[in-house]
Write an enzyme that holds these catalytic residues in place. Structure first.
Site, PDB file in Angstrom:
ATOM      1  N   LYS A 101     -59.817  14.306  45.974  1.00 18.66           N
ATOM      2  CA  LYS A 101     -58.930  15.464  45.938  1.00 18.66           C
ATOM      3  C   LYS A 101     -58.486  15.688  44.491  1.00 18.66           C
ATOM      4  O   LYS A 101     -57.844  14.825  43.891  1.00 18.66           O
ATOM      5  CB  LYS A 101     -57.707  15.251  46.829  1.00 18.66           C
ATOM      6  CG  LYS A 101     -56.762  16.458  46.809  1.00 18.66           C
ATOM      7  CD  LYS A 101     -55.409  16.111  47.374  1.00 18.66           C
ATOM      8  CE  LYS A 101     -54.432  17.232  47.047  1.00 18.66           C
ATOM      9  NZ  LYS A 101     -53.035  16.869  47.331  1.00 18.66           N
ATOM     10  N   GLY A 162     -43.480  19.328  47.992  1.00 21.58           N
ATOM     11  CA  GLY A 162     -42.223  18.661  48.299  1.00 21.58           C
ATOM     12  C   GLY A 162     -41.066  19.570  48.633  1.00 21.58           C
ATOM     13  O   GLY A 162     -39.953  19.104  48.880  1.00 21.58           O
ATOM     14  N   ALA A 188     -49.388  21.301  50.587  1.00 20.43           N
ATOM     15  CA  ALA A 188     -48.078  21.417  49.936  1.00 20.43           C
ATOM     16  C   ALA A 188     -47.190  22.451  50.619  1.00 20.43           C
ATOM     17  O   ALA A 188     -47.633  23.543  50.974  1.00 20.43           O
ATOM     18  CB  ALA A 188     -48.189  21.754  48.453  1.00 20.43           C
ATOM     19  N   GLY A 189     -45.924  22.075  50.775  1.00 23.56           N
ATOM     20  CA  GLY A 189     -44.898  22.989  51.253  1.00 23.56           C
ATOM     21  C   GLY A 189     -44.537  22.886  52.714  1.00 23.56           C
ATOM     22  O   GLY A 189     -43.520  23.434  53.144  1.00 23.56           O
ATOM     23  N   ASN A 210     -47.429  15.071  52.941  1.00 25.33           N
ATOM     24  CA  ASN A 210     -46.892  13.742  52.670  1.00 25.33           C
ATOM     25  C   ASN A 210     -45.378  13.727  52.836  1.00 25.33           C
ATOM     26  O   ASN A 210     -44.840  13.091  53.736  1.00 25.33           O
ATOM     27  CB  ASN A 210     -47.306  13.279  51.273  1.00 25.33           C
ATOM     28  CG  ASN A 210     -46.861  11.864  50.942  1.00 25.33           C
ATOM     29  OD1 ASN A 210     -47.011  11.411  49.834  1.00 25.33           O
ATOM     30  ND2 ASN A 210     -46.322  11.103  51.886  1.00 25.33           N
ATOM     31  N   THR A 211     -44.674  14.471  51.960  1.00 30.55           N
ATOM     32  CA  THR A 211     -43.217  14.407  51.933  1.00 30.55           C
ATOM     33  C   THR A 211     -42.585  14.767  53.267  1.00 30.55           C
ATOM     34  O   THR A 211     -41.596  14.148  53.679  1.00 30.55           O
ATOM     35  CB  THR A 211     -42.670  15.342  50.833  1.00 30.55           C
ATOM     36  OG1 THR A 211     -43.343  15.074  49.610  1.00 30.55           O
ATOM     37  CG2 THR A 211     -41.180  15.154  50.640  1.00 30.55           C
TER      38      THR A 211
END
Length: 261
Positions: A101, A162, A188-189, A210-211
């Site tokens: 990635k 994040g 993301a997001g 992830n977050t």
């Protein structure tokens, strides 16, 4: 029903990809990943030990490559040269593993992608034999350029890394989905399961996060929720939603033949 996610010629049963950062410890990381059902696990090479530091705990002891597809990423890289060097190191550490990635960041505050450097790195990596999944802006033109370079998947952001703000521009995502011949994954997001479901309902092939899991009050339960959100969104997309109307002249319950009429 066979509805696999196919990336670089390999089929996966889960359309949810998860990261390994920000958890309390490796034990919680493994527990959350098991709950997510994810088969592709992304690892920040510059932040996580996968063998480069012999006297530190090794993530691969907890997430063995014979059980998971390890997806090394270039989080923390701000130039094409940094990113290429990092992924060449990852290939050595993972015995020639080529699926990676790519992310090249534009600034440390927003973590928005630097697209000129991303395109430059993608071209170098593809020529070097890597199978490149790439974090990018939600720009249909640049996504097409990445596909033309030879990237095996494009991964436009839904909102800032994040942030948990969800999908801020579904119209751009739809343009990218409609034109792409390679998998499109939101990266993301995502903040909660409904965000993941919306991405899948739009027609995305998968979601990476992830977050949203690691920083939930209960990461293991949130991982399970994200798995169900992705599955529900995919099922809804395949089913085909009813048309939207401002009103309906055809009620779902018949008005004829009512009692007393």
């Amino acid at each position: 029903m066979n509805d696999s996610l196919v990336i670089a010629g390999k089929a996966y049963g889960s359309r949810l990809l998860v990261g390994t950062g920000k958890y309390r410890d490796f034990a919680q990381t493994r527990e959350a990943i098991d709950a997510s059902g994810s088969e592709i696990i992304t690892v920040a090479i510059r932040r996580t030990n996968i063998g480069q530091n012999a006297d530190e705990p090794n993530l691969l002891d907890v997430l063995p490559p014979d059980r998971f597809t390890i997806l090394p990423n270039t989080a923390g890289c701000f130039s094409a040269d940094e990113a290429v060097r990092t992924l060449r190191l990852a290939r050595e550490l993972l015995d020639g593993h080529g699926l990676v990635k790519l992310e090249v960041l534009g600034d440390a505050h927003t973590l928005f992608p630097n697209m000129p450097e991303t395109l430059k790195a993608a071209e170098t990596l593809v020529k070097d034999g890597f199978q490149v999944m790439v974090y990018c802006a939600d720009d249909p033109i640049q996504c097409r350029m990445l596909e033309d370079i030879g990237c095996v998947a494009v991964m436009p952001l839904a909102s800032l890394i994040g942030s948990g703000m969800g999908i801020l521009n579904p119209w751009n995502l739809q343009l990218i989905i409609d034109q792409s011949k390679v998998p499109v994954l939101v990266d993301a997001g995502v903040g909660t399961a409904s965000d993941a479901a919306i991405a899948m309902e739009l027609g995305c092939d998968g979601v990476l996060m992830n977050t949203a899991i690691a920083k939930a009050d209960d990461p293991v339960r949130m991982a399970r929720a994200m798995r169900l959100g992705v599955e529900a969104g995919r099922e809804a997309f395949l089913a085909g939603r009813m048309p939207k109307k401002t009103y309906s002249a055809s009620p779902s319950s018949p008005t004829g033949g009512l009692i007393g009429r």
